[in-house]
Design a protein around this motif. Sequence first.
Motif, PDB file in Angstrom:
ATOM      1  N   ILE A   1       3.275  -2.294  12.514  1.00  0.00           N
ATOM      2  CA  ILE A   1       3.040  -3.057  13.628  1.00  0.00           C
ATOM      3  C   ILE A   1       3.944  -2.245  14.783  1.00  0.00           C
ATOM      4  O   ILE A   1       3.403  -2.140  15.924  1.00  0.00           O
ATOM      5  CB  ILE A   1       3.277  -4.571  13.703  1.00  0.00           C
ATOM      6  N   ARG A   2       5.382  -2.045  14.474  1.00  0.00           N
ATOM      7  CA  ARG A   2       6.122  -1.620  15.202  1.00  0.00           C
ATOM      8  C   ARG A   2       5.897  -0.140  15.901  1.00  0.00           C
ATOM      9  O   ARG A   2       6.038   0.390  16.655  1.00  0.00           O
ATOM     10  CB  ARG A   2       7.619  -1.685  14.635  1.00  0.00           C
ATOM     11  N   SER A   3       5.358   0.553  14.721  1.00  0.00           N
ATOM     12  CA  SER A   3       4.942   1.980  14.818  1.00  0.00           C
ATOM     13  C   SER A   3       3.804   2.022  15.914  1.00  0.00           C
ATOM     14  O   SER A   3       3.814   2.988  16.873  1.00  0.00           O
ATOM     15  CB  SER A   3       4.491   2.630  13.382  1.00  0.00           C
ATOM     16  N   TRP A   4       2.753   1.264  15.908  1.00  0.00           N
ATOM     17  CA  TRP A   4       1.631   0.985  16.619  1.00  0.00           C
ATOM     18  C   TRP A   4       2.164   0.727  18.128  1.00  0.00           C
ATOM     19  O   TRP A   4       1.867   1.293  18.989  1.00  0.00           O
ATOM     20  CB  TRP A   4       0.742  -0.023  16.324  1.00  0.00           C
ATOM     21  N   GLU A   5       3.214  -0.147  18.197  1.00  0.00           N
ATOM     22  CA  GLU A   5       3.754  -0.622  19.409  1.00  0.00           C
ATOM     23  C   GLU A   5       4.493   0.412  20.282  1.00  0.00           C
ATOM     24  O   GLU A   5       4.220   0.680  21.427  1.00  0.00           O
ATOM     25  CB  GLU A   5       4.570  -1.899  19.369  1.00  0.00           C
ATOM     26  N   SER A   6       5.113   1.242  19.335  1.00  0.00           N
ATOM     27  CA  SER A   6       5.713   2.432  19.873  1.00  0.00           C
ATOM     28  C   SER A   6       4.965   3.466  20.457  1.00  0.00           C
ATOM     29  O   SER A   6       5.140   4.127  21.372  1.00  0.00           O
ATOM     30  CB  SER A   6       6.734   2.974  18.832  1.00  0.00           C
ATOM     31  N   LYS A   7       3.841   3.628  19.724  1.00  0.00           N
ATOM     32  CA  LYS A   7       2.983   4.814  20.190  1.00  0.00           C
ATOM     33  C   LYS A   7       2.247   4.235  21.567  1.00  0.00           C
ATOM     34  O   LYS A   7       1.772   4.759  22.285  1.00  0.00           O
ATOM     35  CB  LYS A   7       1.748   4.801  19.009  1.00  0.00           C
ATOM     36  N   MET A   8       1.960   2.962  21.801  1.00  0.00           N
ATOM     37  CA  MET A   8       1.318   2.437  22.783  1.00  0.00           C
ATOM     38  C   MET A   8       2.617   2.505  24.091  1.00  0.00           C
ATOM     39  O   MET A   8       1.975   2.621  25.187  1.00  0.00           O
ATOM     40  CB  MET A   8       0.980   1.170  22.846  1.00  0.00           C
ATOM     41  N   ASN A   9       3.721   2.464  23.872  1.00  0.00           N
ATOM     42  CA  ASN A   9       4.648   2.381  25.037  1.00  0.00           C
ATOM     43  C   ASN A   9       4.545   1.884  26.282  1.00  0.00           C
ATOM     44  O   ASN A   9       4.567   2.413  27.117  1.00  0.00           O
ATOM     45  CB  ASN A   9       4.836   4.039  24.923  1.00  0.00           C
TER      46      ASN A   9
ATOM     47  N   GLU B   1       1.450   0.770  27.313  1.00  0.00           N
ATOM     48  CA  GLU B   1       0.189   1.259  27.772  1.00  0.00           C
ATOM     49  C   GLU B   1      -0.806   0.115  27.593  1.00  0.00           C
ATOM     50  O   GLU B   1      -1.195  -0.074  26.338  1.00  0.00           O
ATOM     51  CB  GLU B   1      -0.107   2.445  26.968  1.00  0.00           C
ATOM     52  N   ARG B   2      -1.133  -0.586  28.520  1.00  0.00           N
ATOM     53  CA  ARG B   2      -2.057  -1.874  28.279  1.00  0.00           C
ATOM     54  C   ARG B   2      -3.458  -1.407  27.742  1.00  0.00           C
ATOM     55  O   ARG B   2      -4.257  -2.230  27.243  1.00  0.00           O
ATOM     56  CB  ARG B   2      -2.305  -2.381  29.603  1.00  0.00           C
ATOM     57  N   ALA B   3      -4.005  -0.273  28.051  1.00  0.00           N
ATOM     58  CA  ALA B   3      -5.302   0.143  27.768  1.00  0.00           C
ATOM     59  C   ALA B   3      -5.240   0.483  26.299  1.00  0.00           C
ATOM     60  O   ALA B   3      -6.420   0.711  25.721  1.00  0.00           O
ATOM     61  CB  ALA B   3      -5.674   1.427  28.654  1.00  0.00           C
ATOM     62  N   GLY B   4      -4.242   0.640  25.563  1.00  0.00           N
ATOM     63  CA  GLY B   4      -4.231   0.905  23.904  1.00  0.00           C
ATOM     64  C   GLY B   4      -4.267   2.462  24.013  1.00  0.00           C
ATOM     65  O   GLY B   4      -4.272   3.071  24.647  1.00  0.00           O
ATOM     66  N   VAL B   5      -4.245   2.721  22.426  1.00  0.00           N
ATOM     67  CA  VAL B   5      -4.355   4.110  22.164  1.00  0.00           C
ATOM     68  C   VAL B   5      -5.238   4.262  20.785  1.00  0.00           C
ATOM     69  O   VAL B   5      -5.536   3.405  20.547  1.00  0.00           O
ATOM     70  CB  VAL B   5      -2.701   4.643  21.526  1.00  0.00           C
ATOM     71  N   GLU B   6      -5.341   5.443  20.684  1.00  0.00           N
ATOM     72  CA  GLU B   6      -6.241   5.786  19.514  1.00  0.00           C
ATOM     73  C   GLU B   6      -5.471   6.047  18.328  1.00  0.00           C
ATOM     74  O   GLU B   6      -4.571   6.881  18.391  1.00  0.00           O
ATOM     75  CB  GLU B   6      -7.121   7.046  19.844  1.00  0.00           C
ATOM     76  N   ILE B   7      -5.842   5.384  17.274  1.00  0.00           N
ATOM     77  CA  ILE B   7      -4.988   5.689  15.935  1.00  0.00           C
ATOM     78  C   ILE B   7      -5.821   5.830  14.847  1.00  0.00           C
ATOM     79  O   ILE B   7      -6.943   5.385  14.509  1.00  0.00           O
ATOM     80  CB  ILE B   7      -4.433   4.452  15.859  1.00  0.00           C
TER      81      ILE B   7
ATOM     82  N   VAL C   1      -6.812   1.039  19.584  1.00  0.00           N
ATOM     83  CA  VAL C   1      -5.805  -0.125  19.242  1.00  0.00           C
ATOM     84  C   VAL C   1      -5.242  -0.635  20.559  1.00  0.00           C
ATOM     85  O   VAL C   1      -4.751   0.105  21.306  1.00  0.00           O
ATOM     86  CB  VAL C   1      -5.101   0.253  17.940  1.00  0.00           C
ATOM     87  N   ARG C   2      -5.514  -1.908  20.993  1.00  0.00           N
ATOM     88  CA  ARG C   2      -4.781  -2.396  22.076  1.00  0.00           C
ATOM     89  C   ARG C   2      -4.043  -3.535  21.737  1.00  0.00           C
ATOM     90  O   ARG C   2      -4.257  -4.532  21.133  1.00  0.00           O
ATOM     91  CB  ARG C   2      -5.910  -2.927  23.205  1.00  0.00           C
ATOM     92  N   ALA C   3      -2.789  -3.785  22.244  1.00  0.00           N
ATOM     93  CA  ALA C   3      -2.054  -4.705  22.066  1.00  0.00           C
ATOM     94  C   ALA C   3      -2.364  -5.889  22.887  1.00  0.00           C
ATOM     95  O   ALA C   3      -2.868  -5.842  23.962  1.00  0.00           O
ATOM     96  CB  ALA C   3      -0.341  -4.568  22.491  1.00  0.00           C
ATOM     97  N   LEU C   4      -2.402  -7.403  22.211  1.00  0.00           N
ATOM     98  CA  LEU C   4      -2.670  -8.492  22.763  1.00  0.00           C
ATOM     99  C   LEU C   4      -1.567  -9.034  23.877  1.00  0.00           C
ATOM    100  O   LEU C   4      -0.398  -8.735  23.645  1.00  0.00           O
ATOM    101  CB  LEU C   4      -3.103  -9.576  21.975  1.00  0.00           C
ATOM    102  N   GLU C   5      -2.113  -9.498  25.049  1.00  0.00           N
ATOM    103  CA  GLU C   5      -1.067  -9.884  26.054  1.00  0.00           C
ATOM    104  C   GLU C   5      -0.617 -11.315  25.454  1.00  0.00           C
ATOM    105  O   GLU C   5      -1.027 -12.186  24.892  1.00  0.00           O
ATOM    106  CB  GLU C   5      -1.529 -10.180  27.365  1.00  0.00           C
TER     107      GLU C   5
END
Length: 525
Positions: free
Chosen positions: A193-201, A203-209, A521-525
């Motif tokens: 989870i922390r790794s994915w959040e770090s990749k998003m930095n 970014e509200r739109a999310g990232v491809e993982i 993958v997009r982080a929830l608000e």
Amino acid sequence: MVGAEEDWSFKVIVSLSLLGASLLFGQIYIGLVLKPKRARSRLEKQGIRGPSPVFLYGNIPEITRIHIQAAAAEETAGAGGENLSHAWPAKVFPHLQQWRNQYGPIFVYSSGNIQTLCIMDPEMVKELSTCTSLNLGKPAYLSKDRGPLLGQGILSSNGAYWAFQRKIIAPEFYLDKVKGLTSLMFDSTSTIIRSWESKMNGERAGVEISVDEDMRNLSADIISRGCFGSSYSQGKEIFLKLHALQQVMSKGNIGVPGSRFIPTKTNRDMWRLKEEIDTMILNVIKARRETQHDKDLLQLILDAANNDGNNNFLPNDVAASWFIIDNCKNIYFAGHETTAISLSWCLVLLAAYPDWQALVREEVLEICGDNPPDVDKVRMMKLLNQVILETLRLYPPAVFVGREALQDISLKGIEIPKGTYIQIPISFLHQHGEIWGRDVHKFNPGRFEHGISRACKTPQAYMPFGVGTRNCLGQHFAMMELKVILSAFLSRFSFSLSPAYQHSPAFQLVIKPQYGVKLHVRALE
């Protein structure tokens, strides 16, 4: 006189050599020709038919031809949502589909020298699932053709030796033990989870993982810490080489006499990987013996090997070191590869069906809030359980339930000759219209609302963890792991299919996404 004696001795030697060669040829002929022919003839006399085999290779050439024809005719499947096709078994195993249509739900074919009784009849499967006879065991090819990966570990052995291994390993996967590992499972998941959040930095739109890679790392970390007292990073090379070995082995054919001894490129790669993996595991064992450690699974295996002198459960051809290596490889493989694949398929389906994703997330947030999932909370997650059961129905990680008739045995009136390999293609039973109904090829977790017994006509035909006394020892561990990880992910992220995702299930000893799993993958608000 001397010349006569020498001549007589020469004649005796020649005669004995010819006799030995004749006996050897006779044994080879009996083994390669007469025994398979007799076994097949006995089945055919009972009305069980199948394609005609060729010498040494059986039906392998025909299987190859059918696969080439099917691949040429196949059109690229669409990606995303309702266009995601789940009717993949006939595409991945077109020979089984063709022969079922041609010969019925029970037919016989040959993989090299192995006579295979393929069963897709629900009632026959039901009979097999309740059979407890010791005359029905794991196929010999698992410890021979699949020997570099499985050896004579718990997944491939039979008889008293298997019972000895089960006695040691099974208690470590009982539900009471698994309950104590939920916090460990969540801790490992938190790292991802922390790794994915770090990749998003941010970014509200999310990232491809590429989530399938992360799922392999995650499940490897959990099995390493839970059973072997180390992290994934410490055993990373072992897992990577096991994964490579698995891919190499999926290219070979089983059953062709002597083929595993021929120094082909595939066999050379297989032998090399086996030696490297065995050496690495021996180093792990050496390090463990030099330190004090808690009674985890690895320690129990070591203690059992050290104390076997008092029990004599190890067969004569199995040294204590091989007992340890084989079971470590079995647990490493079964404990992380199948769970990682199931996690990937679960995420694919949740991404493809956002309505179900939203329902399960709502359930998770209502039960857990901001708290980590524990045993009691996980038990309350009914919708999540339904999604997992449906995923395992559509994409069971194991491909076949395989048994071998160790002696002549009768099942539902069919006399099965000794040495016959009994094969149940799990995916075909899981997508059998008469068992599951008209929506058999659709993703419908709601079918499991009232449990497996109410989801289909023949509950014994649902077998993601195998059947009978040889079912998967780690199913409680795997189900708890799936629930903890997925609930943690859904409480923090939303998932959708990436345009780069190509839906193509493929057979590599297990059913895997051929081109990986790329999700947005997009982080929830």
